[in-house]
Design an enzyme around this catalytic site. Structure first.
Site, mmCIF file in Angstrom:
data_model
loop_
_atom_site.group_PDB
_atom_site.id
_atom_site.type_symbol
_atom_site.label_atom_id
_atom_site.label_comp_id
_atom_site.label_asym_id
_atom_site.label_seq_id
_atom_site.Cartn_x
_atom_site.Cartn_y
_atom_site.Cartn_z
ATOM 1 C CG ASP A 12 -1.838 1.140 1.325
ATOM 2 O OD1 ASP A 12 -1.346 2.272 1.337
ATOM 3 O OD2 ASP A 12 -3.058 0.936 1.359
ATOM 4 C CB THR A 53 -1.814 5.693 -2.072
ATOM 5 O OG1 THR A 53 -1.903 4.276 -2.034
ATOM 6 C CG2 THR A 53 -2.898 6.281 -1.213
ATOM 7 C CB THR A 54 0.885 2.857 -5.764
ATOM 8 O OG1 THR A 54 0.705 2.201 -4.510
ATOM 9 C CG2 THR A 54 2.231 2.490 -6.325
ATOM 10 C CG ASP A 89 -6.905 0.683 -0.101
ATOM 11 O OD1 ASP A 89 -7.005 1.627 0.691
ATOM 12 O OD2 ASP A 89 -5.820 0.310 -0.580
#
Length: 549
Positions: free
Chosen positions: A64, A97-98, A396
């Site tokens: 994550d 987020t990545t 998520d």
């Protein structure tokens, strides 16, 4: 401020030499690229995990992006702002987020060539802003498709696509059902507005032991609590529940309180007053004939005695957040004083109250609620590390389900939307920076194919050709990359879609961060120096001259 006063002296970053202009911009770009490189391998279904060690010796294993960047310590201010955007993305939409870090790093890298050609940063920024406006118009217009938020199967496909890149993907059906049930449970529609508060009303309880298949969602609330007295009832069907925010014990004075006892019977009288106070509180409760009492404060031995005699079970020191969840689940009202209790404050919406033992701890279940607006997700797993990673993945999934319910529009996943947007931008491109930003979007499909070990150049060329041959301007081309094998697939057939809200937030955050870092032409730090402060006029003149140089 001159003279003997202590004015803060300008101390310049890293070394005391002043750095400005192009050098700082290139340094910022470099810092952004380094942060992006750290988590580039965490994108897609074939993502690698990172093992993070904290100073206390604890470890975290995750892919994550936000969890990784939270644990990393960086010195460079530009790298810190890159880490901040992952947190913003996580709080706002809970996913991507990545992607946002990888995109921001690539957009900064795209600007580097123009800075070296002596093009002014404001020219690059203007083009980037224009591109962002065009991207938003494309995404909200022809490149996204709407979805019926009541179609559970379609929603399940989207959530499954989003957790397909995570550790929990092996149990994706279970996770998807939990996420969708939780969002449906906590959804409130008032005055034409839909509110889905996952953080407050969908609690995740992690219990080591058992396997992940044993995880479940309860139509109600579970607390890590036991009844206060061993003889109280532990299984009650259709319980009447009272929720209190006051202690069922005599309130002692503060530390400065002095009590002077003169007569022989005074101490006995004091104890009697305490007993009368607790008895009155318990009588107020018993009069309403509830079955269970939850209080956020303590319950004295005397109160336990009275409640036990009346056949009432009591649970004490319940967290405020848990009390709010119980109130939503069973329809009770939290009362601050026992004198104010009314029959309408009692919660009758729960079907079952029971105490169960899991492992070596006792848990209190309030389940089978008629119309629960709060729920508890019970996660089981082999170890704490697995449970923590499962919880991160599930959060998520919950956020993605929430995003679709609130904004039911989708875009194709697997790098298809990035390539489609890039193609549309390249058709309009007239300036270099605008074109470079369009090419920067291709970093997502490129990284996906790299993480699969596929031939990146060949795959990307084929994907570009597919998108270039797509002639329908009113629908997105859904050709993208299969994250498992690295081959080209049509995401429409594979059923991999992403919520529009996540993609919009990703592009806005990435481009605005790149713009922000490009506008920086100097890094200075204002801190006070204790030992070498200029006090005499000649010292002040020397300091000023040195700064001007």
């Amino acid at each position: 401020m001159l003279g003997g006063g202590r004015a803060p002296i300008l101390v310049l970053s890293q070394n005391t030499k002043r750095e400005s202009g192009r050098k700082v911009q290139l340094e910022n770009i470099n810092a952004g690229k380094q942060v992006a490189d750290v988590i580039r391998t965490c994108l897609g279904p074939q993502a690698m995990l990172k093992m993070l060690m904290d100073p206390m010796g604890g470890i975290v294993m995750t892919n994550d992006g936000n969890a990784i960047l939270r644990e990393i310590t960086v010195q460079h201010p530009a790298a810190k702002s890159m880490i901040e955007i992952a947190r913003t993305q996580d709080e706002e939409v809970g996913d991507g987020t990545t992607s946002v870090i990888v995109l921001a790093g690539e957009m900064l890298a795209s600007a580097e060539q123009f800075l070296e050609q002596q093009i002014h940063p404001t020219v690059i920024i203007k083009q980037y802003r224009q591109a962002l406006e065009d991207i938003i118009a494309l995404l909200e217009g022809p490149l996204s498709v709407s979805i019926d938020k009541n179609d559970k199967k379609a929603l399940a496909n989207v959530v499954k696509g989003c957790i397909g890149t995570k550790f929990i993907s092996k149990w994706s059906d279970l996770a998807v059902n939990i996420a969708l049930d939780a969002v449906q449970t906590v959804m409130l529609e008032e005055n034409g507005r839909t509110e889905v508060d996952i953080k407050r009303y969908a609690k995740v309880e992690k219990i080591p032991g058992g396997s992940l298949e044993d995880s479940e969602i309860l139509k109600g609330v579970m607390l890590n609590k036991d009844v206060t007295h061993p003889k109280m009832r532990r299984y009650i069907e259709n319980p009447k529940i009272i929720l209190l925010d006051c202690s069922l014990e005599y309130k002692k004075g503060e530390s400065q309180t002095n009590v002077e006892i003169t007569a022989e019977g005074d101490f006995t009288r004091m104890l009697e007053i305490e007993e009368e106070h607790v008895r009155k509180q318990c009588d107020d409760i018993i009069a309403l004939k509830p079955d269970v009492v939850f209080t956020e404060k303590g319950v004295s031995d005397l109160a336990q005695h009275f409640l036990l005699k009346a056949g009432i079970s009591a649970v004490r020191r319940v967290r405020k957040s848990d009390n709010n969840r119980i109130a939503r689940a069973c329809g009770a009202v939290i009362v601050n004083r026992t004198e104010e209790l009314q029959a309408s404050d009692i919660g009758t919406g729960a079907g079952l109250f029971e105490i169960k033992k899991l492992g070596d701890e006792y848990f209190c279940y309030i389940t089978k609620c008629k119309n629960p607006k709060a729920c508890t997700i019970v996660l089981r797993g082999a170890s704490k590390d697995i449970l923590n990673e499962t919880e991160r993945n599930l959060q998520d999934a919950l956020q993605v389900a929430r995003n679709i319910v609130l904004k039911p529009r989708l875009v194709p996943g697997g790098g298809a939307i990035e390539m489609a947007v890039a193609q549309r931008l390249l058709q309009k491109a007239t300036h270099g920076p605008y074109r470079a930003l369009a090419h920067a979007l291709e970093i997502i499909p490129r990284t996906l194919s790299q993480n699969c070990g596929a031939n990146t150049i060949r795959t990307l060329t084929a994907l570009r050709a597919k998108h270039a041959n797509h002639t329908d301007q009113n629908s997105p081309c859904t050709w993208g990359i299969d994250g498992e094998s690295g081959e080209l697939v049509e995401q429409k057939d594979k059923g991999i879609w992403e919520p529009l809200a996540v993609k919009l937030q990703t592009y806005k955050t990435a481009i605005e961060t790149a713009i922000l870092l490009l506008r920086i032409d100097d890094i200075v730090s204002g801190s006070k120096k204790k030992d070498k402060e200029p006090n005499t006029p000649s010292q002040i003149q020397e300091q000023t001259a040195a700064m001007q140089d």
